[in-house]
Write a protein that holds these residues in place. Structure first.
Motif, PDB file in Angstrom:
ATOM      1  N   LEU A 261       0.798  -1.218   0.000  1.00 42.30           N
ATOM      2  CA  LEU A 261       0.000   0.000   0.000  1.00 42.30           C
ATOM      3  C   LEU A 261       0.832   1.270   0.000  1.00 42.30           C
ATOM      4  O   LEU A 261       0.416   2.302  -0.516  1.00 42.30           O
ATOM      5  CB  LEU A 261      -0.921   0.017   1.232  1.00 42.30           C
ATOM      6  N   ASP A 262       2.003   1.206   0.608  1.00 43.05           N
ATOM      7  CA  ASP A 262       2.785   2.420   0.766  1.00 43.05           C
ATOM      8  C   ASP A 262       4.234   2.038   1.033  1.00 43.05           C
ATOM      9  O   ASP A 262       4.531   0.898   1.392  1.00 43.05           O
ATOM     10  CB  ASP A 262       2.240   3.244   1.941  1.00 43.05           C
ATOM     11  N   GLY A 263       5.129   2.977   0.872  1.00 42.67           N
ATOM     12  CA  GLY A 263       6.535   2.719   1.152  1.00 42.67           C
ATOM     13  C   GLY A 263       7.359   3.969   0.937  1.00 42.67           C
ATOM     14  O   GLY A 263       6.886   4.960   0.377  1.00 42.67           O
ATOM     15  N   ASP A 264       8.600   3.928   1.409  1.00 39.58           N
ATOM     16  CA  ASP A 264       9.503   5.057   1.260  1.00 39.58           C
ATOM     17  C   ASP A 264      10.894   4.528   0.950  1.00 39.58           C
ATOM     18  O   ASP A 264      11.491   3.826   1.768  1.00 39.58           O
ATOM     19  CB  ASP A 264       9.530   5.885   2.545  1.00 39.58           C
TER      20      ASP A 264
ATOM     21  N   ARG B 138      11.202   1.867   4.358  1.00 40.59           N
ATOM     22  CA  ARG B 138       9.938   1.447   4.966  1.00 40.59           C
ATOM     23  C   ARG B 138       8.961   1.002   3.891  1.00 40.59           C
ATOM     24  O   ARG B 138       8.895   1.589   2.813  1.00 40.59           O
ATOM     25  CB  ARG B 138       9.327   2.614   5.754  1.00 40.59           C
ATOM     26  N   ILE B 139       8.209  -0.037   4.201  1.00 39.61           N
ATOM     27  CA  ILE B 139       7.170  -0.496   3.289  1.00 39.61           C
ATOM     28  C   ILE B 139       5.960  -0.934   4.089  1.00 39.61           C
ATOM     29  O   ILE B 139       6.089  -1.449   5.209  1.00 39.61           O
ATOM     30  CB  ILE B 139       7.681  -1.656   2.393  1.00 39.61           C
ATOM     31  N   MET B 140       4.788  -0.709   3.563  1.00 40.21           N
ATOM     32  CA  MET B 140       3.556  -1.119   4.241  1.00 40.21           C
ATOM     33  C   MET B 140       2.853  -2.163   3.379  1.00 40.21           C
ATOM     34  O   MET B 140       2.626  -1.943   2.186  1.00 40.21           O
ATOM     35  CB  MET B 140       2.628   0.081   4.467  1.00 40.21           C
TER      36      MET B 140
END
Length: 266
Positions: free
Chosen positions: A213-216, A221-223
């Motif tokens: 869903l998300d990440g940086d 970081r990863i979701m």
């Protein structure tokens, strides 16, 4: 290359054995290896050396090794060889055709065909053992090269990627994929050195319905969210590298993979 009922291992509903890719390559006189970062009697490895109408028929499936369908089997699960319900001294029987070793470090020190049951292969991936499957892959390539100079067939499984999906564990999914990635790297290194080797990377199914869903990228970081704790019908990628890789483009049923490998090696 043939569909069969759920829980069956390379066998029709009528109990007729269906030849596997291992059988195909063995019939062509080429050495065959099966490596798994998990139990050597689980469904994926047994599909490459055994036949049964039930994947949990461990005694029946391991007896198939007595017909020497592989030159190397490597995984965990020593209890399947020592605590048997059929009363057979399988290690003793296997010693007629194989060397039985307990560490991947011994694979190439042993002469001839090898069954390696290394219980480290059952452990979850972490920093200290991240390269274990890659080491086993390198050892397997060396062993199969020793067994024949006209090529070989090797199946390598990162078994616990599936386990992480069942437990809905994102860190587990990540680190087990990293472990598998190192094994793929060993195969690609060999393919580059050899120039005549096809590497195919895929999976039997997706597990967990993982959605990112998300990440940086900067923070690493990863979701991710799992939608189930079971297998899903999600479409799978097939990556291929080397001679014949173009035959694995497009969309097709998974049974086509084995058929296309056979076509390339007729």
């Amino acid at each position: 290359g043939e569909r069969h009922a759920n829980r069956h291992i390379s066998m029709t509903e009528e109990g007729e054995a269906v030849p596997s890719l291992s059988d195909w390559f063995r019939g062509k006189g080429l050495p065959v290896g099966v490596v798994t970062l998990g139990n050597a009697v689980d469904a994926t490895p047994t599909a490459f050396y055994g036949h049964s109408v039930e994947r949990d028929n461990a005694d029946e499936l391991t007896r198939c090794l007595l017909d020497t369908p592989v030159d190397l089997l490597c995984g965990s699960g020593i209890r399947q060889f020592t605590e048997r319900g059929d009363g057979i001294d399988l290690i003793g029987e296997l010693s007629k055709n194989y060397r039985f070793v307990r560490s991947i470090d011994e694979i190439n020190a042993a002469e001839g065909r090898v069954v390696c049951i290394d219980e480290r292969m059952d452990e979850a991936a972490e920093e200290s053992n991240l390269g274990l499957l890659a080491e086993a892959t390198r050892a397997a390539i060396d062993k199969l090269q020793e067994r024949g100079d006209k090529g070989f067939f090797l199946m390598v499984e990162g078994a616990k990627i599936d386990y992480a999906g069942h437990s809905r564990c994102l860190p587990g999914s990540v680190i087990e994929m990293l472990s598998f990635d190192l094994a793929v790297a060993e195969a690609l290194k060999f393919a580059d050195e050899n120039g005549q080797t096809l590497v195919v990377v895929t999976a039997d199914h997706e597990t967990g319905g993982l959605v990112l869903l998300d990440g940086d990228e900067q923070s690493g970081r990863i979701m991710g969210v799992y939608t189930t704790d079971d297998h899903t019908p999600a479409m799978l990628p097939v990556f291929a590298y080397g001679p014949g890789a173009d035959r694995f483009c497009g969309t097709y049923l998974n049974t086509e993979i084995a058929r296309r490998i056979r076509e390339l090696t007729r």
